[in-house]
Design a protein around this motif. Structure first.
Motif: not given
Lengths: 374, 362, 152, 166
Positions: B48, B262, B266
């Motif tokens: 991340g 994040l 991802m």
């Protein structure tokens, strides 16, 4: 059982109202658009302006004509030089002062540089409104060169206050001609890149074609001027129809389209950048020698009467109306700001389209909020 | 196949065996799960942070500027500094928001991306679960994230958020179809839905080469559809900052915003790794038939690097898209799916079936 | 058409209009009750066709509140200034021209906001810049006072 | 058939325009030399503003701590924002005459709009624009500056100034 059958008309239909602004990324300032939505579709737009109303017209009533100029910078800050020029031309015409040819040439060149800088910033912001963030940096990169030219000659990048009744504050910097030429060479190479990146892009075309249609009659009636008006076929270029400064000496095309959608408003501005470069090229080598200003009395008093001066700012026709009583202060000053009239058409343009289209329409009108609110 | 130093299967089996031999099976399972969980958490955090930094640098260079360069050399600690800042930020409570759903939404989004990453093979024997329907599992789980987005938009009590969430819903419902179908195209070629077997089937040539035309079309469609599925530009209508300020996460701040942030990266990583796995051979090194020396040299590069390299290239492509194109409008987005991607996809499946049946692939 | 011809043309249509040769443009002084009629005539007469309202200015003159209309014909490229004084000093009202030139809609709201002239039949007569609820007075009037005005 | 051709044409035409756009951004990605960003705090030593840059109004003093301001007040009258305040004092000269001299020249940077009128109208060229642009301070009071240095005096041999016509 009868009474629980609900008639469709009896259901209370609430309008889904969204306030776009006063703090919103796509209004480019503190403009508030109150929009009623039906799903994603915009039904009605009601602009609320005045968040940055500074009472410039009132302030002007207590300032001398030289002092008014620095306030016009703060209307449409992206065409500051053009706005300055409007006041200066008004004073010069009222006093029947003939400014030197050199001043006219320099003013015209600076006008066109201002227009270029303004259209570049518009291009960046339009790309960003549509979600192509990269355009912002490419446009600003090239605009920086113009701002450097301004800074070197006028001492300021944005709010130049370089004009004064009777001429200019200062002569052009010795590097000016060289730098402008370099810039033109540079920008002639970079402008096709703008086209490759955005103009040809299929997403942009889909996003802007047939969006926000404005017919010629509507454009005239709404008073939509500038590139936005010319995209509808409204031949409103003050430079062409009521030439001032050195515009009668140059050869340029008035960009006119007939369709009047977002894409043609976009196209009109991109094409105007080419025309602006053409104008500068015609003038830059021929700046005549002479004074940069005529000597004016320290206190300017306009003869009694009403005066109106029109110039073509980057966003449309900028006008100054002055009512003089013969004093050193004007009795009444009114600025006809192009954005104010352009904004009035936004409900016509945006109603019936999607939210995303409204953003595109706002971007294609190129609104500058301080100019609306004054 | 001889013993390979990069084969993790025996290593995993050794750990498994040792644990089960020495502990009751319940505790062995718990310890195994914890180990894997910690490993993934670490991986997740590292990836991340790296992706955020990479995106900022890539977009900076595309935009003709330098990008972060203040914190650490070349600004490599910028994302860490940003993350610390986000952790310390005040979490602003929203009046009249549905508190429970509002707090739940970021977790759903992030858990969905966590679950998807479990099935991805990073190397031989280096994956948490190897389902026999791995592809279906990944598809199912990765589309769970939209539930979080919908909840976030609904519970924020913000009109912009709601519009963003609705857009996101419409978007995922239609683009899930294209993602699925383009994967199915490759399943036809692979003959299996197990991700490890799909990778294994590409030992002698990646599918993008062996499947040639239909595989390439499927790859392009997958790339477009998965970009749309991860809500990234030019399909970032759910956030659309010039239209909806920040769309579904307008009202989030601090760590909850960080979760959304994040999760976006991802998800990008997950779809890129799926693309790498089913089109570009996953961790399989590049092998060219007949070039023994070359193939042998390629084998020495660890599979994990192969896998990461391919994934990062796909991620770079997605970043390149995002920073070049204007955003689509919602109806155009749906038009693109139903008018272009879906018909082409269906046609492509038939083409692929024909190719496989007639043995026209390499 | 130059100013001379324009003057004759307008006289030939309506001889009652008071036309003054201004510094730049012809100035037509009309009575408030004739405003709508004259404006319509200026727009619809094919030889005049003033279809573009450039600017609409409200003035606080010593004797009356007045409105100045700058009109242009996009077809013939001539400009004329239409001037009208509101009859009543206490409660100045004029007829709207926003049904003739739509742009007047916003401009008249601005005049209402800052000068305080009410326009009859205007579709949406509200303040445009200042706060509708709690702003007292009309700032561009000469007798407007505000403690925050800085006198240099 | 035509419809299918159009469909394909539309599709590939669209893809082509997208690739053209990507070519431009890709070019800049691999050409970091085109970056023109200035590293501002680092280049502070070499950064030079243009001579005419309107930073802030200053009053140049020579080596004898003398300035050229006669306290005529023209700048104060001409300033549109009231950002200049010239306070003068009557000084008795050696020959018995009293003469107006500058006491304090107050310049309020916070109110200045950098229009440049004060410098243009100054008959003595006593004030100029400096090129400094780092105006940020922590306290608003610091933006009110006194331009004449303490103990400074008027430079000799200054032309007589005509009285200002008000």
């Amino acid at each position: 059982m009868e009474d629980i059958i609900i008639n469709e008309n009896q259901i209370k239909q609430e309008e889904y109202i969204v306030n776009m602004g006063p703090q919103h990324p796509s209004t480019h300032g503190v403009l508030r658009l109150k929009i009623s939505l039906k799903g994603e579709t915009v039904e009605h737009i009601e602009p609320h302006c005045g968040y940055i109303h500074r009472g410039i017209e009132k302030m002007c009533e207590r300032l001398t004509y030289q002092q008014i100029i620095h306030l016009t910078d703060r209307l449409d800050y992206l065409s500051a030089h053009t706005n300055n020029e409007a006041v200066c031309l008004l004073v010069e015409n009222a006093l029947q002062i003939e400014v030197p040819e050199r001043v006219k040439y320099i003013r015209t060149i600076l006008d066109e540089l201002t227009r270029l800088a303004s259209h570049q910033l518009w291009w960046c912001a339009f790309g960003m409104d549509l979600g192509a963030l990269t355009t912002y940096f490419y446009g600003l990169r090239d605009r920086e060169l113009i701002l450097d030219i301004f800074e070197e000659t006028t001492g300021a990048r944005l709010l130049q206050s370089f004009n004064t009744p009777g001429g200019l504050m200062n002569d052009i910097h010795p590097n000016f001609i060289k730098k402008v030429k370099e810039f033109i060479v540079h920008f002639r190479k970079k402008l096709p890149e703008y086209d490759e990146l955005l103009t040809g892009n299929v997403i942009l075309r889909e996003r802007t074609n047939d969006i926000g249609l404005l017919t010629l009659e509507e454009a005239i009636s709404y008073g939509v001027t500038g590139p936005s008006g010319r995209a509808s076929g409204f031949a409103c270029d003050v430079r062409k129809h009521h030439p001032y400064s050195a515009y009668d000496k140059v050869d340029f095309k008035e960009i006119l389209y007939t369709k009047g959608d977002c894409f043609h408003r976009y196209k009109a501005r991109v094409e105007e950048m080419w025309e602006s470069m053409k104008i500068i090229e015609q003038l830059i080598d021929n700046i005549p020698e002479g004074d940069y200003a005529v000597k004016m009395k320290p206190i300017i008093k306009l003869p009694e009467g009403e005066y109106y001066q029109r110039v073509e700012a980057a966003r449309g026709e900028f006008g100054v109306y002055v009512l003089s009583t013969g004093e050193k202060y004007p009795y009444r000053v009114k600025f006809r700001s192009p954005n104010f009239s352009n904004l009035s058409a936004i409900n016509k343009l945006g109603a019936g389209h999607k939210i995303a289209d409204l953003v595109a329409i706002g971007g294609s009108l190129d609104l500058v909020i301080p100019d609306i609110d004054r | 196949m001889t013993f390979n130093i990069y084969d993790f299967t025996s290593f995993n089996q050794w750990i498994d065996k040792t644990l089960y031999d020495n502990l009751p099976s319940f505790w062995a399972l718990i310890i195994e799960m914890t180990l894997i969980g910690v490993a993934f958490l670490l991986f997740y955090a590292v990836i991340g942070l790296f992706l955020v930094y990479a995106e900022r640098k890539v977009c900076a260079f595309i935009q003709n500027r330098v990008g972060p360069n203040r914190v650490g050399p070349y600004g490599i600690f910028q994302t860490i500094a940003d993350f610390i800042k986000l952790l310390m930020k005040e979490i602003i409570p929203i009046n009249n928001a549905d508190k429970f759903l509002f707090n739940l939404a970021p977790f759903i989004v992030i858990i969905a991306s966590f679950m998807a990453i479990a099935a991805i093979p990073f190397g031989k024997g280096l994956h948490a679960i190897d389902f026999n329907i791995g592809i279906f599992y990944v598809m199912a789980v990765s589309s769970l994230g939209v539930v979080g987005i919908l909840l976030a938009g609904w519970s924020s009590n913000n009109k912009y958020s709601l519009i963003g969430a609705m857009r996101s819903g419409a978007q995922i419902v239609s683009y899930e179809l294209s993602v699925g179908l383009s994967m199915v195209t490759m399943v036809i070629l692979a003959g299996s839905m197990q991700l490890s077997e799909i990778v294994e089937a590409q030992r002698n040539g990646w599918f993008i080469f062996t499947g040639h035309i239909p595989a390439f079309i499927a790859f392009v469609i997958f790339l477009i559809a998965s970009t749309a599925e991860t809500n990234r530009g030019p399909f970032d209508l759910a956030e659309a900052e010039s239209e909806l300020t920040a769309g579904f996460h307008t009202e989030y701040s601090g760590i909850k915003f960080a979760f959304f942030f994040l999760a976006e990266y991802m998800n990008m990583f997950i779809v890129a790794s799926i693309a790498a796995t089913i089109f570009w051979g996953g961790w399989m090194p590049l092998h060219i038939g007949g070039w023994v020396g070359f193939n042998h040299a390629m084998d020495f590069i660890p599979p994990f690097f192969w896998y990461m390299g391919k994934t990062l290239i796909v991620i770079f492509l997605m970043m390149w898209f995002k920073w070049t194109f204007p955003r689509l409008r919602i109806d155009q987005l749906l038009k693109l799916e139903w008018k272009y991607l879906l018909p082409i996809n269906l046609f492509n499946i038939i083409l692929m079936a024909l190719v496989v049946l007639m043995g026209w692939h390499f | 058409m130059n100013n001379e011809q324009l003057k004759e043309k307008i006289y030939s249509i309506d001889s009652t209009i008071n036309i003054v040769e201004g510094k730049q443009y012809l100035e037509l002084n009309v009575a408030p009750e004739d405003l709508s009629k004259t404006a319509l005539m200026l727009k619809n007469n094919p030889d005049l066709s003033f279809d573009y309202l450039i600017c609409l200015t409200g003035n606080d003159l010593p004797d009356a509140y007045a409105v100045v209309y700058h009109l242009e014909s996009t077809k013939h490229n001539h400009v004329v200034v239409l001037k009208v004084k509101a009859a009543n000093r206490e409660n100045p009202t004029l007829d709207t021209v926003s049904n003739i030139w739509i742009t007047a809609d916003f401009h008249e709201r601005e005049v209402y906001d800052l000068i305080g002239i009410t326009f009859n039949n205007h579709p949406d007569m509200r303040r445009i810049f200042l706060d509708e609820e709690d702003w007292v007075g009309y700032p561009l009037r000469k007798d407007y006072t505000d403690n925050n005005i800085v006198v240099r | 058939m035509n419809a299918i051709l159009n469909y394909l044409k539309e599709l590939f035409g669209g893809i082509k325009t997208l690739l053209t756009g990507m070519k431009v951004t890709g070019y800049y990605f691999v050409h970091p030399k085109e970056i023109i960003t200035q590293q501002y705090p680092e280049n502070r030593k070499t950064l030079k503003m243009f001579d005419r840059f309107k930073g802030e109004v200053t009053m140049p003093h020579d080596e004898n701590n003398q300035h050229k301001c006669t306290a005529c007040g023209i700048c104060e009258i001409n300033c549109p924002n009231g950002s200049i305040e010239v306070i003068s004092k009557q000084v008795e000269k050696a020959d018995g005459k009293t003469k107006k001299e500058l006491d304090v020249y107050i310049y309020k940077l916070s109110m200045c709009t950098f229009c440049g009128i004060c410098i243009k109208v100054c008959p003595q060229d006593a004030i100029t624009f400096s090129q400094g642009f780092e105006h940020a301070v922590f306290n608003k009071e610091k933006l009110i500056k006194t331009l004449n240095k303490p103990g400074s005096s008027l430079k000799e041999k200054v032309k007589e100034v005509k009285e200002v016509i008000e």
